[in-house]
Design an enzyme around this catalytic site. Structure first.
Site, PDB file in Angstrom:
ATOM      1  N   LYS A  40       0.840  -1.212   0.000  1.00  0.00           N
ATOM      2  CA  LYS A  40       0.000   0.000   0.000  1.00  0.00           C
ATOM      3  C   LYS A  40       0.873   1.259   0.000  1.00  0.00           C
ATOM      4  O   LYS A  40       0.660   2.177  -0.779  1.00  0.00           O
ATOM      5  CB  LYS A  40      -0.928   0.021   1.235  1.00  0.00           C
ATOM      6  CG  LYS A  40      -1.823  -1.205   1.348  1.00  0.00           C
ATOM      7  CD  LYS A  40      -2.752  -1.125   2.547  1.00  0.00           C
ATOM      8  CE  LYS A  40      -2.055  -1.139   3.909  1.00  0.00           C
ATOM      9  NZ  LYS A  40      -1.333  -2.397   4.200  1.00  0.00           N
ATOM     10  N   ARG A  93      -9.837   0.455   8.841  1.00  0.00           N
ATOM     11  CA  ARG A  93      -9.337  -0.879   9.134  1.00  0.00           C
ATOM     12  C   ARG A  93     -10.347  -1.719   9.899  1.00  0.00           C
ATOM     13  O   ARG A  93     -10.066  -2.877  10.212  1.00  0.00           O
ATOM     14  CB  ARG A  93      -8.115  -0.720  10.033  1.00  0.00           C
ATOM     15  CG  ARG A  93      -6.811  -1.124   9.408  1.00  0.00           C
ATOM     16  CD  ARG A  93      -5.754  -0.849  10.455  1.00  0.00           C
ATOM     17  NE  ARG A  93      -4.566  -1.569  10.190  1.00  0.00           N
ATOM     18  CZ  ARG A  93      -3.557  -1.091   9.478  1.00  0.00           C
ATOM     19  NH1 ARG A  93      -3.633   0.078   8.918  1.00  0.00           N
ATOM     20  NH2 ARG A  93      -2.482  -1.829   9.330  1.00  0.00           N
ATOM     21  N   ARG A 119      11.978  -5.473   4.676  1.00  0.00           N
ATOM     22  CA  ARG A 119      11.622  -4.058   4.542  1.00  0.00           C
ATOM     23  C   ARG A 119      12.576  -3.171   5.334  1.00  0.00           C
ATOM     24  O   ARG A 119      12.980  -3.490   6.448  1.00  0.00           O
ATOM     25  CB  ARG A 119      10.196  -3.803   5.030  1.00  0.00           C
ATOM     26  CG  ARG A 119       9.908  -2.300   5.075  1.00  0.00           C
ATOM     27  CD  ARG A 119       8.472  -1.941   5.178  1.00  0.00           C
ATOM     28  NE  ARG A 119       7.791  -2.607   6.263  1.00  0.00           N
ATOM     29  CZ  ARG A 119       6.474  -2.592   6.411  1.00  0.00           C
ATOM     30  NH1 ARG A 119       5.732  -1.991   5.506  1.00  0.00           N
ATOM     31  NH2 ARG A 119       5.922  -3.206   7.414  1.00  0.00           N
ATOM     32  N   ARG A 155      11.232  -1.372  11.009  1.00  0.00           N
ATOM     33  CA  ARG A 155      10.092  -1.038  11.857  1.00  0.00           C
ATOM     34  C   ARG A 155       9.971  -2.008  13.022  1.00  0.00           C
ATOM     35  O   ARG A 155      10.214  -3.197  12.865  1.00  0.00           O
ATOM     36  CB  ARG A 155       8.800  -1.045  11.021  1.00  0.00           C
ATOM     37  CG  ARG A 155       8.475   0.315  10.479  1.00  0.00           C
ATOM     38  CD  ARG A 155       7.364   0.324   9.479  1.00  0.00           C
ATOM     39  NE  ARG A 155       6.153  -0.356   9.896  1.00  0.00           N
ATOM     40  CZ  ARG A 155       5.039  -0.376   9.171  1.00  0.00           C
ATOM     41  NH1 ARG A 155       5.006   0.255   8.012  1.00  0.00           N
ATOM     42  NH2 ARG A 155       3.982  -1.023   9.583  1.00  0.00           N
ATOM     43  N   ARG A 181      -0.227  -9.305  13.250  1.00  0.00           N
ATOM     44  CA  ARG A 181      -0.829  -8.304  12.358  1.00  0.00           C
ATOM     45  C   ARG A 181      -1.668  -8.986  11.273  1.00  0.00           C
ATOM     46  O   ARG A 181      -2.739  -8.493  10.911  1.00  0.00           O
ATOM     47  CB  ARG A 181       0.269  -7.440  11.722  1.00  0.00           C
ATOM     48  CG  ARG A 181       0.888  -6.482  12.732  1.00  0.00           C
ATOM     49  CD  ARG A 181       2.187  -5.907  12.233  1.00  0.00           C
ATOM     50  NE  ARG A 181       2.037  -5.050  11.086  1.00  0.00           N
ATOM     51  CZ  ARG A 181       3.023  -4.690  10.292  1.00  0.00           C
ATOM     52  NH1 ARG A 181       4.246  -5.138  10.521  1.00  0.00           N
ATOM     53  NH2 ARG A 181       2.813  -3.904   9.277  1.00  0.00           N
TER      54      ARG A 181
HETATM   55  P1  AP5 Z   1       4.854  -1.671   1.876  1.00  0.00           P
HETATM   56  O1  AP5 Z   1       4.559  -0.820   0.685  1.00  0.00           O
HETATM   57  O2  AP5 Z   1       5.576  -1.080   3.021  1.00  0.00           O
HETATM   58  O3  AP5 Z   1       3.496  -2.380   2.365  1.00  0.00           O
HETATM   59  P2  AP5 Z   1       2.274  -1.801   3.184  1.00  0.00           P
HETATM   60  O4  AP5 Z   1       1.053  -2.430   2.603  1.00  0.00           O
HETATM   61  O5  AP5 Z   1       2.325  -0.312   3.245  1.00  0.00           O
HETATM   62  O6  AP5 Z   1       2.598  -2.461   4.570  1.00  0.00           O
HETATM   63  P3  AP5 Z   1       2.471  -1.896   6.053  1.00  0.00           P
HETATM   64  O7  AP5 Z   1       3.232  -2.827   6.927  1.00  0.00           O
HETATM   65  O8  AP5 Z   1       2.839  -0.451   6.086  1.00  0.00           O
HETATM   66  O9  AP5 Z   1       0.968  -2.072   6.283  1.00  0.00           O
HETATM   67  P4  AP5 Z   1       0.227  -2.035   7.604  1.00  0.00           P
HETATM   68  O10 AP5 Z   1      -1.154  -1.819   7.096  1.00  0.00           O
HETATM   69  O11 AP5 Z   1       0.400  -3.183   8.492  1.00  0.00           O
HETATM   70  O12 AP5 Z   1       0.964  -0.847   8.412  1.00  0.00           O
HETATM   71  P5  AP5 Z   1       0.488   0.602   8.797  1.00  0.00           P
HETATM   72  O13 AP5 Z   1       1.671   1.464   8.770  1.00  0.00           O
HETATM   73  O14 AP5 Z   1      -0.733   0.999   8.058  1.00  0.00           O
HETATM   74  O15 AP5 Z   1       5.622  -2.970   1.344  1.00  0.00           O
HETATM   75  C1  AP5 Z   1       6.149  -3.921   2.254  1.00  0.00           C
HETATM   76  C2  AP5 Z   1       7.570  -4.346   1.809  1.00  0.00           C
HETATM   77  O16 AP5 Z   1       7.473  -5.069   0.586  1.00  0.00           O
HETATM   78  C3  AP5 Z   1       8.513  -3.176   1.516  1.00  0.00           C
HETATM   79  O17 AP5 Z   1       9.814  -3.562   1.887  1.00  0.00           O
HETATM   80  C4  AP5 Z   1       8.411  -2.989  -0.009  1.00  0.00           C
HETATM   81  O18 AP5 Z   1       9.608  -2.463  -0.549  1.00  0.00           O
HETATM   82  C5  AP5 Z   1       8.179  -4.419  -0.462  1.00  0.00           C
HETATM   83  N1  AP5 Z   1       7.304  -4.521  -1.631  1.00  0.00           N
HETATM   84  C6  AP5 Z   1       6.158  -3.806  -1.869  1.00  0.00           C
HETATM   85  N2  AP5 Z   1       5.583  -4.205  -3.033  1.00  0.00           N
HETATM   86  C7  AP5 Z   1       6.383  -5.221  -3.514  1.00  0.00           C
HETATM   87  C8  AP5 Z   1       6.313  -6.050  -4.685  1.00  0.00           C
HETATM   88  N3  AP5 Z   1       5.305  -5.945  -5.580  1.00  0.00           N
HETATM   89  N4  AP5 Z   1       7.285  -6.994  -4.846  1.00  0.00           N
HETATM   90  C9  AP5 Z   1       8.301  -7.128  -3.936  1.00  0.00           C
HETATM   91  N5  AP5 Z   1       8.421  -6.355  -2.821  1.00  0.00           N
HETATM   92  C10 AP5 Z   1       7.469  -5.418  -2.609  1.00  0.00           C
HETATM   93  O19 AP5 Z   1       0.017   0.367  10.333  1.00  0.00           O
HETATM   94  C11 AP5 Z   1       0.935   0.034  11.333  1.00  0.00           C
HETATM   95  C12 AP5 Z   1       0.216  -0.081  12.666  1.00  0.00           C
HETATM   96  O20 AP5 Z   1      -0.379   1.191  13.004  1.00  0.00           O
HETATM   97  C13 AP5 Z   1      -0.953  -1.067  12.725  1.00  0.00           C
HETATM   98  O21 AP5 Z   1      -0.523  -2.375  12.993  1.00  0.00           O
HETATM   99  C14 AP5 Z   1      -1.800  -0.468  13.869  1.00  0.00           C
HETATM  100  O22 AP5 Z   1      -1.245  -0.783  15.123  1.00  0.00           O
HETATM  101  C15 AP5 Z   1      -1.640   1.011  13.641  1.00  0.00           C
HETATM  102  N6  AP5 Z   1      -2.682   1.545  12.769  1.00  0.00           N
HETATM  103  C16 AP5 Z   1      -2.501   2.093  11.530  1.00  0.00           C
HETATM  104  N7  AP5 Z   1      -3.672   2.444  10.984  1.00  0.00           N
HETATM  105  C17 AP5 Z   1      -4.624   2.096  11.874  1.00  0.00           C
HETATM  106  C18 AP5 Z   1      -6.033   2.171  11.874  1.00  0.00           C
HETATM  107  N8  AP5 Z   1      -6.715   2.670  10.805  1.00  0.00           N
HETATM  108  N9  AP5 Z   1      -6.701   1.701  12.956  1.00  0.00           N
HETATM  109  C19 AP5 Z   1      -6.055   1.202  14.025  1.00  0.00           C
HETATM  110  N10 AP5 Z   1      -4.718   1.083  14.099  1.00  0.00           N
HETATM  111  C20 AP5 Z   1      -4.000   1.530  13.021  1.00  0.00           C
HETATM  112 MG    MG Z   2       2.584   1.085   4.795  1.00  0.00          MG
END
Ligand code: AP5
Ligand code: MG
Length: 210
Positions: A13, A88, A123, A156, A167
């Site tokens: 994402k 979410r 990552r 991270r 997660r």
């Molecule tokens: P990346 O692009 O970083 O993936 P992502 O989908 O953004 O993954 P996140 O871990 O950021 O998602 P998340 O939803 O768990 O975390 P968030 O920050 O929202 O890609 C991942 C890796 O793969 C990278 O190394 C990239 O280079 C590689 N990659 C990407 N595409 C690729 C491809 N096609 N091929 C190969 N490699 C690839 O949330 C974190 C925490 O915050 C949550 O756990 C929660 O505690 C809290 N939080 C956030 N939002 C909320 C909410 N709305 N409600 C409650 N708690 C929340």
């Molecule tokens: Mg992300």
């Protein structure tokens, strides 16, 4: 365009959001990035969220809805926005509806749990500008510093294998039901994100008609 980038942790994402927001000229709003910034700054929100994030759980709905509401009211969201990581839960989606925000598309990135585990372990993130890299699939020029701002890359706290499993569990239990929620509103579009970053960007752009 008001767009939601939806999908499991590690689906890509953030990576796809960084690419398409430049083309669309609208901001990407990542609740995860905003919460991590609050933790870094030691704010009340940050103190409340730190242990929750490290354990892979979800920050309470009312807290996240509050920060999104505030962010969406800012000037740069007038012509559209990309939400990454929000909503979410069903109550978060209902709260977004209650704000009167019309969502044009929910782009669902489908990636298997096995692929996700591999992506998370490699990552690397930039604590300076928030850019995302991968040691194999998207390395920086020197492997240590961010290509965009030069800061030293970090891992991270929630990318530890046991936290990643939690997660994924939380995603399947609390977040995945939103697919049906948005399917019923006829705005869900699914893209399989298992191939390279570039191939996935192509599919994302096709799905969005860009
Ligand atoms: P990346 O692009 O970083 O993936 P992502 O989908 O953004 O993954 P996140 O871990 O950021 O998602 P998340 O939803 O768990 O975390 P968030 O920050 O929202 O890609 C991942 C890796 O793969 C990278 O190394 C990239 O280079 C590689 N990659 C990407 N595409 C690729 C491809 N096609 N091929 C190969 N490699 C690839 O949330 C974190 C925490 O915050 C949550 O756990 C929660 O505690 C809290 N939080 C956030 N939002 C909320 C909410 N709305 N409600 C409650 N708690 C929340
Ligand atoms: Mg992300």
């Amino acid at each position: 365009m008001n767009l939601i980038l939806f999908g499991p942790p590690g689906a890509g994402k953030g990576t796809q959001g960084e690419i398409i927001c430049k083309q669309l000229g609208i901001p990407t709003i990542s609740t995860g990035a905003m919460i991590r910034a609050a933790i870094k700054d030691g704010t009340d929100l940050g103190k409340q969220a730190e242990a929750i994030i490290a354990g892979g759980g979800l920050v309470p709905d009312e807290v996240v809805v509050g920060i999104v509401k505030e962010r969406l009211s800012q000037e740069d969201c007038r012509n559209g926005f990309i939400l990454d990581g929000f909503p979410r839960t069903i109550p978060q989606a209902e709260a977004l509806d209650a704000l009167g925000v019309k969502i044009d598309c929910v782009l669902n990135l489908e990636v298997s749990d096995e692929t996700i585990v591999e992506r998370m372990s490699g990552r690397r993130s930039c604590p300076g500008c928030g850019a995302t890299y991968h040691v194999v699939y998207n390395p920086t020029k020197d492997g240590v510093h961010c290509d965009a701002c030069g800061a030293e890359l970090t891992q991270r706290s929630d990318d530890k294998p046991e936290t990643v499993q939690n997660r994924l569990h939380v995603y399947h239990e609390q977040t995945e039901p939103l697919k049906e929620y948005y399917q019923n509103k006829q705005v869900l579009k699914t893209v399989v994100g298992k191939d390279t970053i570039e191939a996935t960007t192509k599919l994302v752009k096709e799905a969005l008609g860009l």
